[in-house]
Design a protein around this motif. Structure first.
Motif, PDB file in Angstrom:
ATOM      1  N   UNK A 197      38.787  53.302  31.474  1.00 54.66           N
ATOM      2  CA  UNK A 197      38.792  53.336  30.005  1.00 54.66           C
ATOM      3  C   UNK A 197      37.535  52.664  29.444  1.00 54.66           C
ATOM      4  N   UNK A 198      37.073  53.211  28.351  1.00 48.89           N
ATOM      5  CA  UNK A 198      35.874  52.669  27.720  1.00 48.89           C
ATOM      6  C   UNK A 198      36.095  51.210  27.333  1.00 48.89           C
ATOM      7  N   UNK A 199      35.171  50.364  27.743  1.00 47.43           N
ATOM      8  CA  UNK A 199      35.259  48.946  27.410  1.00 47.43           C
ATOM      9  C   UNK A 199      36.226  48.154  28.270  1.00 47.43           C
ATOM     10  N   UNK A 200      36.848  48.802  29.264  1.00 48.56           N
ATOM     11  CA  UNK A 200      37.809  48.105  30.118  1.00 48.56           C
ATOM     12  C   UNK A 200      37.107  47.075  30.979  1.00 48.56           C
ATOM     13  N   UNK A 201      37.820  46.014  31.281  1.00 52.19           N
ATOM     14  CA  UNK A 201      37.306  44.971  32.164  1.00 52.19           C
ATOM     15  C   UNK A 201      38.122  44.955  33.446  1.00 52.19           C
ATOM     16  N   UNK A 202      37.623  44.228  34.413  1.00 57.56           N
ATOM     17  CA  UNK A 202      38.357  44.038  35.661  1.00 57.56           C
ATOM     18  C   UNK A 202      39.710  43.400  35.369  1.00 57.56           C
ATOM     19  N   UNK A 203      39.732  42.445  34.445  1.00 59.39           N
ATOM     20  CA  UNK A 203      40.968  41.758  34.078  1.00 59.39           C
ATOM     21  C   UNK A 203      41.993  42.734  33.487  1.00 59.39           C
ATOM     22  N   UNK A 204      41.515  43.679  32.660  1.00 52.94           N
ATOM     23  CA  UNK A 204      42.407  44.692  32.084  1.00 52.94           C
ATOM     24  C   UNK A 204      43.053  45.534  33.190  1.00 52.94           C
ATOM     25  N   UNK A 205      42.217  45.984  34.125  1.00 53.59           N
ATOM     26  CA  UNK A 205      42.722  46.816  35.221  1.00 53.59           C
ATOM     27  C   UNK A 205      43.719  46.023  36.079  1.00 53.59           C
ATOM     28  N   UNK A 206      43.441  44.741  36.321  1.00 55.75           N
ATOM     29  CA  UNK A 206      44.379  43.916  37.084  1.00 55.75           C
ATOM     30  C   UNK A 206      45.701  43.741  36.343  1.00 55.75           C
ATOM     31  N   UNK A 235      46.842  31.044  41.283  1.00 59.07           N
ATOM     32  CA  UNK A 235      46.577  30.279  42.506  1.00 59.07           C
ATOM     33  C   UNK A 235      45.332  30.775  43.233  1.00 59.07           C
ATOM     34  N   UNK A 236      45.040  32.059  43.071  1.00 59.72           N
ATOM     35  CA  UNK A 236      43.825  32.625  43.673  1.00 59.72           C
ATOM     36  C   UNK A 236      42.598  32.406  42.792  1.00 59.72           C
ATOM     37  N   UNK A 237      42.817  31.828  41.613  1.00 60.42           N
ATOM     38  CA  UNK A 237      41.695  31.576  40.703  1.00 60.42           C
ATOM     39  C   UNK A 237      41.166  32.836  40.047  1.00 60.42           C
ATOM     40  N   UNK A 238      42.036  33.810  39.822  1.00 58.65           N
ATOM     41  CA  UNK A 238      41.616  35.100  39.265  1.00 58.65           C
ATOM     42  C   UNK A 238      42.253  35.294  37.892  1.00 58.65           C
ATOM     43  N   UNK A 239      41.430  35.618  36.905  1.00 57.29           N
ATOM     44  CA  UNK A 239      41.914  35.902  35.553  1.00 57.29           C
ATOM     45  C   UNK A 239      42.512  37.309  35.508  1.00 57.29           C
ATOM     46  N   UNK A 240      43.611  37.458  34.764  1.00 54.20           N
ATOM     47  CA  UNK A 240      44.294  38.747  34.639  1.00 54.20           C
ATOM     48  C   UNK A 240      44.523  39.040  33.168  1.00 54.20           C
ATOM     49  N   UNK A 241      44.308  40.285  32.768  1.00 50.71           N
ATOM     50  CA  UNK A 241      44.594  40.705  31.399  1.00 50.71           C
ATOM     51  C   UNK A 241      46.086  40.824  31.178  1.00 50.71           C
ATOM     52  N   UNK A 242      46.496  41.308  30.016  1.00 49.17           N
ATOM     53  CA  UNK A 242      47.924  41.456  29.713  1.00 49.17           C
ATOM     54  C   UNK A 242      48.625  42.331  30.764  1.00 49.17           C
ATOM     55  N   UNK A 243      49.791  41.878  31.215  1.00 53.31           N
ATOM     56  CA  UNK A 243      50.575  42.620  32.207  1.00 53.31           C
ATOM     57  C   UNK A 243      51.395  43.658  31.450  1.00 53.31           C
TER      58      UNK A 243
END
Length: 199
Positions: free
Chosen positions: A86-95, A186-194
């Motif tokens: 998606x346009x403007x999507x980030x890795x966090x969004x996909x996660x 715990x893995x130190x990874x940022x996540x977008x909205x679930x």
């Protein structure tokens, strides 16, 4: 003398392919919900009921249990791919979209562990389809992975997804969501909205 129906008595036109597409989408959504509640061995009749269609309609779209599960998995993967593209999507969004599917579908978790199942069972042909879908998920996520990200090394992304998916347990969606977010933290990874992808 032939009697013609009055205008208010005429049947509505057959919706044809539109109804078929709606029914298929409803069946996939219902299957995802039923599988989340009762697992992959849930009766197909429960899926048809949840979708609001008869079992005959289900069997017109999906000849057997495996076909229903495959359709759900394909839809899960497609949504992760769309979220990443998606346009403007980030890795966090996909996660975030991936994480939603992990909380909703035990079958999706099994998909992400297909390579391990292959190694243990020695039947790689059995899981070839699952492996291909798993690879599509990894490609979609890797396309959005920022340079220098902590998961950028060769197998780190795949390993992190497998680790997080292993933590997704709990009887309610809220509990599973809390677990998936805690695992990423715990893995130190940022996540977008679930949440599911809404394109």
């Amino acid at each position: 003398m032939t009697q013609h129906p009055r205008p208010d008595e005429r049947r509505s036109p057959n919706p044809g392919p539109k109804a078929a597409a709606r029914n298929r989408a409803a069946l996939i959504a219902a299957a995802r919900e039923i599988y989340a509640e009762a697992g992959l061995n849930a009766p197909l009749s429960a899926i048809a009921r949840r979708a609001g269609v008869g079992q005959g309609v289900l069997y017109r779209h999906f000849p057997d249990r495996a076909a229903v599960a495959a359709a759900v998995l394909e839809e899960n993967v497609r949504q992760v791919e769309q979220a990443a593209a998606a346009e403007g999507a980030t890795f966090e969004d996909a996660l975030g979209v991936l994480s939603w599917h992990l909380t909703e579908s035990s079958a999706f978790i099994s998909l992400l562990h297909a390579d391990e199942a292959d190694r243990r069972s020695g039947t790689s042909a059995t899981h070839a389809y699952a492996r291909a879908l798993s690879e599509r998920v990894e490609r979609a996520l890797r396309d959005r992975l920022p340079p220098g990200h902590r998961l950028a090394a060769a197998d780190d992304l795949t390993l992190a997804v497998a680790m997080v998916s292993g933590a997704v347990i709990g009887p309610t969606h809220e509990e599973r969501t809390a677990r998936v977010l805690a695992a990423w933290r715990l893995l130190g990874v940022e996540v977008g909205p679930v949440r599911p992808f809404e394109g």
